[in-house]
Enzyme design. Structure first.
Site, PDB file in Angstrom:
ATOM      1  N   ILE A 178      -2.545  10.285  12.206  1.00 28.36           N
ATOM      2  CA  ILE A 178      -1.548  10.745  11.233  1.00 28.36           C
ATOM      3  C   ILE A 178      -2.273  11.406  10.057  1.00 28.36           C
ATOM      4  O   ILE A 178      -3.288  10.874   9.576  1.00 28.36           O
ATOM      5  CB  ILE A 178      -0.694   9.552  10.718  1.00 28.36           C
ATOM      6  CG1 ILE A 178      -0.150   8.699  11.881  1.00 28.36           C
ATOM      7  CG2 ILE A 178       0.423  10.047   9.800  1.00 28.36           C
ATOM      8  CD1 ILE A 178       0.789   9.397  12.828  1.00 28.36           C
ATOM      9  N   ASN A 213       1.852  -2.379   5.391  1.00 31.02           N
ATOM     10  CA  ASN A 213       1.242  -1.076   5.660  1.00 31.02           C
ATOM     11  C   ASN A 213      -0.174  -0.931   5.107  1.00 31.02           C
ATOM     12  O   ASN A 213      -0.957  -0.141   5.630  1.00 31.02           O
ATOM     13  CB  ASN A 213       2.140   0.011   5.051  1.00 31.02           C
ATOM     14  CG  ASN A 213       1.430   1.333   4.888  1.00 31.02           C
ATOM     15  OD1 ASN A 213       1.284   2.093   5.851  1.00 31.02           O
ATOM     16  ND2 ASN A 213       0.932   1.614   3.684  1.00 31.02           N
ATOM     17  N   TYR A 226     -12.044  -2.289  12.474  1.00 30.49           N
ATOM     18  CA  TYR A 226     -10.667  -1.789  12.339  1.00 30.49           C
ATOM     19  C   TYR A 226      -9.842  -2.130  13.587  1.00 30.49           C
ATOM     20  O   TYR A 226      -8.713  -2.624  13.491  1.00 30.49           O
ATOM     21  CB  TYR A 226     -10.726  -0.279  12.128  1.00 30.49           C
ATOM     22  CG  TYR A 226      -9.407   0.390  11.848  1.00 30.49           C
ATOM     23  CD1 TYR A 226      -8.850   0.365  10.571  1.00 30.49           C
ATOM     24  CD2 TYR A 226      -8.721   1.079  12.856  1.00 30.49           C
ATOM     25  CE1 TYR A 226      -7.641   0.994  10.308  1.00 30.49           C
ATOM     26  CE2 TYR A 226      -7.522   1.712  12.595  1.00 30.49           C
ATOM     27  CZ  TYR A 226      -6.988   1.672  11.320  1.00 30.49           C
ATOM     28  OH  TYR A 226      -5.792   2.305  11.065  1.00 30.49           O
ATOM     29  N   SER A 239      -2.260  -0.004  14.928  1.00 29.12           N
ATOM     30  CA  SER A 239      -2.880   1.300  15.214  1.00 29.12           C
ATOM     31  C   SER A 239      -3.193   1.381  16.700  1.00 29.12           C
ATOM     32  O   SER A 239      -3.445   0.348  17.346  1.00 29.12           O
ATOM     33  CB  SER A 239      -4.190   1.432  14.436  1.00 29.12           C
ATOM     34  OG  SER A 239      -4.967   2.499  14.945  1.00 29.12           O
ATOM     35  N   GLY A 272       0.817  -1.216   0.000  1.00 24.70           N
ATOM     36  CA  GLY A 272       0.000   0.000   0.000  1.00 24.70           C
ATOM     37  C   GLY A 272       0.844   1.257   0.000  1.00 24.70           C
ATOM     38  O   GLY A 272       0.585   2.202   0.744  1.00 24.70           O
ATOM     39  N   ALA A 273       1.860   1.270  -0.891  1.00 28.29           N
ATOM     40  CA  ALA A 273       2.874   2.340  -0.824  1.00 28.29           C
ATOM     41  C   ALA A 273       2.651   3.456  -1.838  1.00 28.29           C
ATOM     42  O   ALA A 273       3.527   4.295  -2.035  1.00 28.29           O
ATOM     43  CB  ALA A 273       4.268   1.739  -1.007  1.00 28.29           C
ATOM     44  N   SER A 274       1.474   3.486  -2.475  1.00 26.86           N
ATOM     45  CA  SER A 274       1.263   4.516  -3.502  1.00 26.86           C
ATOM     46  C   SER A 274       0.899   5.875  -2.906  1.00 26.86           C
ATOM     47  O   SER A 274       0.894   6.884  -3.610  1.00 26.86           O
ATOM     48  CB  SER A 274       0.175   4.060  -4.479  1.00 26.86           C
ATOM     49  OG  SER A 274      -1.019   3.777  -3.788  1.00 26.86           O
TER      50      SER A 274
HETATM   51  P1  NAD Z   1      -4.194   5.681   3.012  1.00 30.12           P
HETATM   52  O1  NAD Z   1      -5.629   5.397   2.753  1.00 30.12           O
HETATM   53  O2  NAD Z   1      -3.627   7.001   2.629  1.00 30.12           O
HETATM   54  O3  NAD Z   1      -3.286   4.535   2.349  1.00 30.12           O
HETATM   55  C1  NAD Z   1      -3.650   3.195   2.381  1.00 30.12           C
HETATM   56  C2  NAD Z   1      -2.908   2.486   1.273  1.00 30.12           C
HETATM   57  O4  NAD Z   1      -3.285   1.089   1.270  1.00 30.12           O
HETATM   58  C3  NAD Z   1      -3.243   3.031  -0.108  1.00 30.12           C
HETATM   59  O5  NAD Z   1      -2.059   3.144  -0.869  1.00 30.12           O
HETATM   60  C4  NAD Z   1      -4.155   1.960  -0.701  1.00 30.12           C
HETATM   61  O6  NAD Z   1      -4.102   1.886  -2.124  1.00 30.12           O
HETATM   62  C5  NAD Z   1      -3.563   0.712  -0.061  1.00 30.12           C
HETATM   63  N1  NAD Z   1      -4.464  -0.440  -0.100  1.00 30.12           N
HETATM   64  C6  NAD Z   1      -5.753  -0.492   0.325  1.00 30.12           C
HETATM   65  N2  NAD Z   1      -6.250  -1.723   0.110  1.00 30.12           N
HETATM   66  C7  NAD Z   1      -5.257  -2.461  -0.455  1.00 30.12           C
HETATM   67  C8  NAD Z   1      -5.153  -3.795  -0.898  1.00 30.12           C
HETATM   68  N3  NAD Z   1      -6.181  -4.647  -0.802  1.00 30.12           N
HETATM   69  N4  NAD Z   1      -3.987  -4.219  -1.441  1.00 30.12           N
HETATM   70  C9  NAD Z   1      -2.936  -3.372  -1.543  1.00 30.12           C
HETATM   71  N5  NAD Z   1      -2.967  -2.097  -1.134  1.00 30.12           N
HETATM   72  C10 NAD Z   1      -4.122  -1.645  -0.602  1.00 30.12           C
HETATM   73  O7  NAD Z   1      -3.988   5.412   4.584  1.00 30.12           O
HETATM   74  P2  NAD Z   1      -2.749   5.693   5.558  1.00 30.12           P
HETATM   75  O8  NAD Z   1      -3.245   6.639   6.570  1.00 30.12           O
HETATM   76  O9  NAD Z   1      -1.506   5.998   4.800  1.00 30.12           O
HETATM   77  O10 NAD Z   1      -2.647   4.252   6.251  1.00 30.12           O
HETATM   78  C11 NAD Z   1      -1.545   3.379   6.093  1.00 30.12           C
HETATM   79  C12 NAD Z   1      -1.591   2.367   7.220  1.00 30.12           C
HETATM   80  O11 NAD Z   1      -1.459   3.037   8.465  1.00 30.12           O
HETATM   81  C13 NAD Z   1      -2.897   1.579   7.302  1.00 30.12           C
HETATM   82  O12 NAD Z   1      -2.643   0.248   7.679  1.00 30.12           O
HETATM   83  C14 NAD Z   1      -3.649   2.294   8.396  1.00 30.12           C
HETATM   84  O13 NAD Z   1      -4.604   1.469   9.007  1.00 30.12           O
HETATM   85  C15 NAD Z   1      -2.513   2.647   9.325  1.00 30.12           C
HETATM   86  N6  NAD Z   1      -2.803   3.721  10.271  1.00 30.12           N
HETATM   87  C16 NAD Z   1      -3.098   4.965   9.837  1.00 30.12           C
HETATM   88  C17 NAD Z   1      -3.351   5.970  10.774  1.00 30.12           C
HETATM   89  C18 NAD Z   1      -3.676   7.379  10.387  1.00 30.12           C
HETATM   90  O14 NAD Z   1      -3.983   8.180  11.271  1.00 30.12           O
HETATM   91  N7  NAD Z   1      -3.593   7.752   9.119  1.00 30.12           N
HETATM   92  C19 NAD Z   1      -3.337   5.660  12.136  1.00 30.12           C
HETATM   93  C20 NAD Z   1      -3.041   4.365  12.541  1.00 30.12           C
HETATM   94  C21 NAD Z   1      -2.758   3.405  11.595  1.00 30.12           C
END
Ligand code: NAD
Length: 247
Positions: free
Chosen positions: A188, A90, A155, A142, A9-11
């Site tokens: 975040i 991720n 979640y 998380s 999920g690194a895009s």
């Molecule tokens: P985001 O929505 O910006 O990014 C999520 C990424 O996961 C995207 O690139 C998406 O394309 C990819 N993705 C989704 N489903 C997928 C699949 N089936 N296969 C491959 N890739 C897939 O979210 P983020 O905030 O960057 O979250 C990244 C990680 O951090 C997640 O696991 C999220 O639960 C965790 N997280 C985020 C926060 C926050 O506050 N943003 C807090 C705690 C944990």
């Protein structure tokens, strides 16, 4: 250094920041993207940013909730780069709703992407790492998984599951010179949290001792530490990156 890191999920968001940070640390980078469109656009831009640090970077399309697609991706990365040294799980989604109103589809989708994917990826990558006799796995959990969060039963369950998987894998793989740790971010600033109503954001901010939301780079810096030689004796841990949040 000729070590390789694969980030799911690194895009965009935290995953993109981790990819760029690990490139800065000298790792070749495998950028996992959910679909081809993301690989051609946002994923390609992340790979380009990584290459600016003089490393190789390439996008790999896979839905990480699918066991077979994870197997193909791990095989391809190991074949292209010659090794898989760091795996960062991720990828994640939210489908929030209060428990009585949460549909079965909402629950199942989040468990599949946030939890099953971590099993899928660790199952396949650990085989490569065992043969290499070394490896680092870092899972993104998380604070919701540690403390619970109203509206996030699916979640929080998925992220608590990631902690259990992390601690178990650390015990199983330690003897093979593979460390397994988790990071537990708080709030975040990414597209995931941008979608929340301002009222919710205000409440969250009031609970953070450092009086600011985290940036993707705050998480990426901790992941880079856990992937580094400096963290060689740390395994089975969950590192909270939340500005000291009270949930
Ligand atoms: P985001 O929505 O910006 O990014 C999520 C990424 O996961 C995207 O690139 C998406 O394309 C990819 N993705 C989704 N489903 C997928 C699949 N089936 N296969 C491959 N890739 C897939 O979210 P983020 O905030 O960057 O979250 C990244 C990680 O951090 C997640 O696991 C999220 O639960 C965790 N997280 C985020 C926060 C926050 O506050 N943003 C807090 C705690 C944990």
């Amino acid at each position: 250094m000729s070590k390789t890191a694969l980030i799911t999920g690194a895009s965009q968001g935290i995953g993109a920041a981790i990819a760029v940070r690990l490139a800065r640390a000298g790792f070749h980078i495998a950028v996992n993207c959910y679909n081809q469109q993301l690989a051609d656009t946002d994923g390609a831009a992340v790979a380009e940013q990584c290459r600016a640090f003089g490393v190789e970077a390439k996008c790999y399309v896979a839905d990480v909730s699918k066991f077979d697609q994870c197997q193909e991706m791990v095989k391809a990365v190991a074949a292209d780069f010659g090794s898989l040294d760091v795996l960062v799980n991720n990828a994640g989604i939210t489908r929030d709703g209060l428990l009585p109103r949460m549909s079965e589809e909402q629950f199942d989708a989040v468990i599949a992407v946030n939890l099953k994917s971590v099993f899928n990826m660790m199952h396949h990558a650990s085989g490569v790492m065992i043969r290499q006799k070394s490896g680092r796995i870092i899972n993104v959990s998380s604070v919701s998984g540690l403390y619970g969060n109203a509206g996030q039963a699916n979640y929080a369950a998925s992220k608590a599951g990631v902690v259990g998987l992390t601690k178990t894998a650390a015990k199983e793989l330690g003897g093979r010179n593979i460390t397994v740790n988790a990071v537990a971010p708080g709030f975040i600033r990414t597209q995931m949290t941008d979608a929340l109503p301002d009222k919710v954001k205000d409440v969250m901010l009031g609970q953070i001792s450092l009086k600011r939301f985290g940036e993707p780079e705050d998480v990426a810096n901790a992941v880079a530490f856990l992937a580094s030689d400096d963290a060689a004796y740390i395994s089975g841990q969950v590192l909270e990156i939340d500005g000291c949040i009270a949930m």
